[in-house]
Design an enzyme around this catalytic site. Structure first.
Site: not given
Ligand SMILES: *Cc1c(COP(=O)(O)O)cnc(C)c1O
Length: 453
Positions: A111
């Site tokens: 993210k």
């Molecule tokens: C947020 C997250 C996900 C899922 O991502 P999405 O965009 O919600 O599908 C998977 N793995 C990690 C480590 C995350 O932080």
């Protein structure tokens, strides 16, 4: 470039306004009015660019209301915080198995790619408009810490992140609650992620409250997040061997559908990504959707991969917009049915593009062990879900969404080794500053009324 709401009842906005608005006032999500097309000639030209240069080439097609130099500088600043020279390294495990490591940003999860940039876009906006912004988001773990680290100490910005108390990993909580920055508010909610999300939806629906505090969202529905995430698919595509990249399956550990949506949109822009595997944990609404067409919420069961503990995939509405023939009236109708009944049945899915897998919680430690034994590679619990059921008929690239160092207990129980990261070691020594609140909109509203900038 203009941006429209999936529900068709909001003003059409430019990039900066769509980013500042987050959720559209009609409850829909912003999307580009038309998608640009990247040709083979473009791709050949992109192959030699650095990550920030590539990001600029991509985003400049969308952020047409920002001067090129400004956009370039904001992007450069966003990726200097990453600890790896390649930003998003592609690691080859064997001839048919690759990993795209997306965890070299400040909070060690994918993210950061979007939220470092979004933080700088917000900072820029506050400066040029001479206004303050209050950012409000809900998180099941990684979004909150990544958002906080994107906005940490930015003048004119306060950030309020609601998370389910006791359901994030201790290190995730420390990344949110130990920054020491006084523009950061970590709100520990007595409830699930979906409870927190529902309370926030209610606050965002209150126009008066929203306007008074110049509220903005940074959860996974912000347009800038999706666009920033397209870039690493493009980057990885350009780095894979020529004979592999057009065939490879992109395996995406999935919760809210944001990450996989970015890849799919890039495919729609002409980049020949062959197909995606939607890899869920035991919270499997998307697995059920892509295997049976049945989209139905269930209870959230906490898992070893907490950032995927989601049963309502908010970003799914963007995908729906395209599958519903770009017809906002259809989108409104389907979303209304889903809201009223908690279910919707889809008939025709692009089965050629999407496959799905589901990883039960009990399987995660075993997968971590197998990946370690087979490849000498340590996958975090989210990434491990992607290693279940690798395709036999084509190569795979698994998106590694978090660093194993964020989940030491699970890794130790699986392989008897504790992975570490220097930024996490420092956190363990800092005081925790969290504010406990009940899971209702009025408590969060009252907190914001006291602390908004
Ligand atoms: C947020 C997250 C996900 C899922 O991502 P999405 O965009 O919600 O599908 C998977 N793995 C990690 C480590 C995350 O932080």
């Amino acid at each position: 470039m203009k941006f429209i709401s999936t529900r068709g009842q909001s003003p059409v906005l430019g990039f900066s306004d769509a980013v500042a608005t987050g959720l559209a006032p009609d409850g829909g999500l912003y999307l580009p009015e038309a998608l640009p097309h990247f040709s083979a000639v473009d791709l050949a030209r992109f192959a030699t660019l650095s990550y920030p240069e590539l990001c600029f080439e991509f985003l400049s097609r969308f952020a047409t209301d920002l001067p090129a130099d400004t956009l370039r500088a904001l992007i450069a600043k966003s990726y200097t915080t990453f600890a790896h020279a390649e930003i998003a390294p592609v690691v080859k495990l064997d001839e048919r198995t690759y990993v795209l490591e997306l965890f070299h940003g400040p909070t060690l999860a994918f993210k950061d790619f979007a939220l470092q940039l979004l933080g700088n876009l917000y900072g820029h906006q506050c400066q040029t408009r001479g206004q303050t912004i209050n950012v409000l988001g809900a998180t099941s773990g990684d979004t909150g810490s990544a958002a906080i680290h994107g906005l940490l100490g930015k003048p004119g910005v306060a950030i309020f992140i609601a998370y389910p108390d006791g359901r994030t990993s201790p290190l995730q909580e420390r990344q949110m609650a130990c920054t020491g920055a006084d523009n950061v508010h970590a709100l520990a909610i007595d409830g699930t992620f979906d409870d927190a999300q529902a309370a926030l939806k209610e606050l965002f629906a209150d126009q008066e409250f929203r306007t008074r505090h110049r509220l903005s969202a940074v959860n996974s529905i912000n347009l800038a997040r999706i666009l920033a995430q397209c870039v690493y698919y493009l980057w990885a595509y350009l780095r894979l061997p020529a004979g592999v990249r057009d065939e490879i399956e992109w395996v995406v550990p999935t919760g809210n559908f944001g990450n996989v949506l970015a890849g799919w949109l890039l495919q729609k822009m002409g980049v020949p990504l062959r197909g995606f595997r939607v890899a869920t944990n035991q919270n499997d609404i998307l697995h059920r959707l892509f295997t049976t067409g049945d989209y139905r919420t269930g209870a959230v069961t906490p898992s070893l991969a907490p950032s995927m503990d989601i049963q309502v995939s908010s970003n799914f509405e963007r995908f729906l917009y395209y599958t519903a023939g770009k017809d906002p009236a259809r989108v409104r109708e389907i979303m209304a049915t889903f809201k009223a009944t908690g279910a919707y049945t889809f008939e025709n899915f692009d089965r050629d593009t999407f496959t799905a897998s589901r990883c039960a919680d009990a399987e995660i430690p075993g997968l971590i062990r197998t990946v370690y034994q087979d490849f000498g590679y340590i996958a975090d619990p989210h990434t491990a879900c992607g290693f279940k059921g690798l395709a036999k008929d084509r190569p795979s690239i698994v998106l590694a969404t978090a660093s194993p160092a964020k989940f030491p207990d699970t890794i130790v129980s699986a392989i008897g080794m504790e992975p570490t990261a220097p930024s996490l070691e420092a956190l363990k020594r800092k005081p925790l500053m969290k504010h406990r609140l009940p899971a209702d909109a009025s408590s969060i509203r009252a907190y914001l009324d006291r602390h908004a900038v």
